[in-house]
Design an enzyme around this catalytic site. Sequence first.
Site, PDB file in Angstrom:
ATOM      1  N   ASN A 154     -11.893  -2.713   1.199  1.00 40.78           N
ATOM      2  CA  ASN A 154     -12.273  -1.675   0.242  1.00 40.78           C
ATOM      3  C   ASN A 154     -12.632  -2.178  -1.153  1.00 40.78           C
ATOM      4  O   ASN A 154     -12.889  -1.379  -2.048  1.00 40.78           O
ATOM      5  CB  ASN A 154     -11.141  -0.645   0.138  1.00 40.78           C
ATOM      6  CG  ASN A 154     -10.852   0.010   1.479  1.00 40.78           C
ATOM      7  OD1 ASN A 154     -11.775   0.335   2.220  1.00 40.78           O
ATOM      8  ND2 ASN A 154      -9.581   0.174   1.804  1.00 40.78           N
ATOM      9  N   THR A 155     -12.642  -3.494  -1.354  1.00 46.26           N
ATOM     10  CA  THR A 155     -13.147  -4.094  -2.590  1.00 46.26           C
ATOM     11  C   THR A 155     -14.346  -4.943  -2.214  1.00 46.26           C
ATOM     12  O   THR A 155     -14.217  -5.865  -1.399  1.00 46.26           O
ATOM     13  CB  THR A 155     -12.079  -4.963  -3.277  1.00 46.26           C
ATOM     14  OG1 THR A 155     -10.996  -4.126  -3.706  1.00 46.26           O
ATOM     15  CG2 THR A 155     -12.651  -5.690  -4.480  1.00 46.26           C
TER      16      THR A 155
ATOM     17  N   ASN B  79      -4.194  -6.859   8.091  1.00 48.01           N
ATOM     18  CA  ASN B  79      -4.619  -5.765   7.230  1.00 48.01           C
ATOM     19  C   ASN B  79      -5.277  -4.683   8.100  1.00 48.01           C
ATOM     20  O   ASN B  79      -5.208  -4.740   9.328  1.00 48.01           O
ATOM     21  CB  ASN B  79      -5.586  -6.303   6.169  1.00 48.01           C
ATOM     22  CG  ASN B  79      -5.461  -5.571   4.834  1.00 48.01           C
ATOM     23  OD1 ASN B  79      -5.366  -4.347   4.809  1.00 48.01           O
ATOM     24  ND2 ASN B  79      -5.449  -6.307   3.755  1.00 48.01           N
ATOM     25  N   THR B  80      -5.924  -3.721   7.469  1.00 45.74           N
ATOM     26  CA  THR B  80      -6.619  -2.667   8.205  1.00 45.74           C
ATOM     27  C   THR B  80      -7.912  -3.202   8.817  1.00 45.74           C
ATOM     28  O   THR B  80      -8.418  -4.258   8.436  1.00 45.74           O
ATOM     29  CB  THR B  80      -6.943  -1.479   7.280  1.00 45.74           C
ATOM     30  OG1 THR B  80      -7.742  -1.954   6.181  1.00 45.74           O
ATOM     31  CG2 THR B  80      -5.673  -0.852   6.740  1.00 45.74           C
TER      32      THR B  80
ATOM     33  N   MET C 265      -8.975   3.249  -0.572  1.00 46.80           N
ATOM     34  CA  MET C 265      -8.357   3.431  -1.881  1.00 46.80           C
ATOM     35  C   MET C 265      -8.961   2.527  -2.941  1.00 46.80           C
ATOM     36  O   MET C 265      -9.182   2.942  -4.081  1.00 46.80           O
ATOM     37  CB  MET C 265      -6.852   3.184  -1.787  1.00 46.80           C
ATOM     38  CG  MET C 265      -6.122   4.041  -0.756  1.00 46.80           C
ATOM     39  SD  MET C 265      -6.217   5.806  -1.065  1.00 46.80           S
ATOM     40  CE  MET C 265      -5.116   5.948  -2.473  1.00 46.80           C
TER      41      MET C 265
ATOM     42  N   SER D 184      -8.494  -6.836   2.384  1.00 47.06           N
ATOM     43  CA  SER D 184      -8.793  -5.402   2.302  1.00 47.06           C
ATOM     44  C   SER D 184     -10.301  -5.211   2.420  1.00 47.06           C
ATOM     45  O   SER D 184     -11.079  -5.941   1.809  1.00 47.06           O
ATOM     46  CB  SER D 184      -8.299  -4.821   0.984  1.00 47.06           C
ATOM     47  OG  SER D 184      -8.814  -3.509   0.812  1.00 47.06           O
TER      48      SER D 184
ATOM     49  N   PHE E 128      -7.626  -0.492  -4.183  1.00 45.11           N
ATOM     50  CA  PHE E 128      -6.635  -1.104  -5.079  1.00 45.11           C
ATOM     51  C   PHE E 128      -6.427  -0.272  -6.355  1.00 45.11           C
ATOM     52  O   PHE E 128      -6.414  -0.803  -7.469  1.00 45.11           O
ATOM     53  CB  PHE E 128      -7.048  -2.526  -5.473  1.00 45.11           C
ATOM     54  CG  PHE E 128      -7.009  -3.546  -4.378  1.00 45.11           C
ATOM     55  CD1 PHE E 128      -6.316  -3.312  -3.201  1.00 45.11           C
ATOM     56  CD2 PHE E 128      -7.677  -4.755  -4.527  1.00 45.11           C
ATOM     57  CE1 PHE E 128      -6.287  -4.278  -2.192  1.00 45.11           C
ATOM     58  CE2 PHE E 128      -7.650  -5.725  -3.521  1.00 45.11           C
ATOM     59  CZ  PHE E 128      -6.963  -5.481  -2.360  1.00 45.11           C
TER      60      PHE E 128
ATOM     61  N   ASN F  73      -8.360   4.636   5.077  1.00 43.29           N
ATOM     62  CA  ASN F  73      -8.317   4.674   3.611  1.00 43.29           C
ATOM     63  C   ASN F  73      -9.385   3.771   3.015  1.00 43.29           C
ATOM     64  O   ASN F  73      -9.758   2.759   3.595  1.00 43.29           O
ATOM     65  CB  ASN F  73      -6.918   4.278   3.107  1.00 43.29           C
ATOM     66  CG  ASN F  73      -6.809   2.793   2.820  1.00 43.29           C
ATOM     67  OD1 ASN F  73      -7.193   2.322   1.737  1.00 43.29           O
ATOM     68  ND2 ASN F  73      -6.301   2.034   3.782  1.00 43.29           N
TER      69      ASN F  73
ATOM     70  N   GLY G  55       0.804  -1.215   0.000  1.00 46.33           N
ATOM     71  CA  GLY G  55       0.000   0.000   0.000  1.00 46.33           C
ATOM     72  C   GLY G  55       0.833   1.258   0.000  1.00 46.33           C
ATOM     73  O   GLY G  55       0.381   2.303  -0.476  1.00 46.33           O
TER      74      GLY G  55
ATOM     75  N   LYS H 154      -2.509 -12.746   3.502  1.00 40.83           N
ATOM     76  CA  LYS H 154      -2.692 -11.621   4.431  1.00 40.83           C
ATOM     77  C   LYS H 154      -4.109 -11.650   4.987  1.00 40.83           C
ATOM     78  O   LYS H 154      -5.081 -11.673   4.232  1.00 40.83           O
ATOM     79  CB  LYS H 154      -2.429 -10.291   3.719  1.00 40.83           C
ATOM     80  CG  LYS H 154      -2.399  -9.086   4.669  1.00 40.83           C
ATOM     81  CD  LYS H 154      -1.861  -7.863   3.970  1.00 40.83           C
ATOM     82  CE  LYS H 154      -1.663  -6.699   4.923  1.00 40.83           C
ATOM     83  NZ  LYS H 154      -1.038  -5.540   4.274  1.00 40.83           N
TER      84      LYS H 154
END
Length: 369
Positions: free
Chosen positions: A211-212, A278-279, A140, A209, A142, A138, A90, A249
């Site tokens: 975020n997807t 991860n986050t 983001m 993640s 990817f 975040n 990242g 991860k």
Amino acid sequence: MSAAEQARTKGQELVNRGLLAGYQQVLRPGLFRLRGGDAEAIHEDMIRALGAAGRLPAPAQRLAGAALGRRGGATVAGIQFPGRVGVAAGLDKNGIAARAWAGLGFGFAELGTVTAQAQPGNPKPRLFRAKQSEAIINRMGFNNEGAQALASRLEEWGVQRGNRALGIPLGISLGKTKVTPLDGAVEDYLTSLRLLADKADYVAVNISSPNTPGLRSLQDGDALRELTKALVTEARVLNEVSPVPIFVKVAPDLTWEALDEVLETCEQAGVSGLIATNTTLGRDGLKGSDVRLAAEAGGLSGAPLTVRSREVVARIVERSALPVMGVGGIMTPADAQAMFDAGARLVQVYSGFIYNGPALVRGINSLPH
């Protein structure tokens, strides 16, 4: 400890404190004010500047790396890491700064996350600093130039797996292209693996993640079993003698039962190790005015994750023989030491590097082995 060793340790502490104070009190405030405080624009400027610095002659970079104290190291999954602290995925999504990380004292760098297809990521703004909490949120999504672009960049620089062309081992984090449906995820990851396996010292499989859409479901049961088995098998097809190690991860938000299932699946598939974590989707640990950011969608990293990520690492070490890279909330050398004490073989930093700069890397490198 001898008098000479005590003096040397004291000298290192003084240098580390000076570096940290200079970054926190002088450099960081100026950096955070650039671009009207736009965190993503500042980050991109930093990566471009490091990319330019990476063009310095190799002797100058080796001198810089020595000044930041890279030493010790460890062998994990057959890879000899010259230092135990690395760049987390990242930070350098497209490998633009890949030639600079060794000169900053890092023992390895994990590039990406990249996807099989280039994609713009989620709408902006999508990166927020929670300064009082030493945290980042975040979403983001990817954003990256794609696996082929990263492969071409590394090829231009003469990078091949194991050749240390950039001075340190390189991991590459793979994610799923957003437009690819979940039932096409395996082939999507395989596409990226085929493009990058000969450039990576290890491959990280990012299925955690937030975020997807739907990505974290790939940590579940049959989906994870199919994906890990396919990637490990393909790595062996690509290099029968020495397949690239595959690391998975995991999210910090898994229940212990779910994490245990992930571990069992990874062991059965022949995965080489875990990266934890991860986050988080949680918002505990936000302080003062940062609480206003709690409603922002995305993953939280930094100091609020310190304890949880360490707990996850300890659980993995308790339940599995797979080696672990610890990441999440490593803001000080003491945090790194606690992660090592929990059983992590290596650590990675992202938010800690943003808030505390190269002094953090030097401080971790100064820890006893």
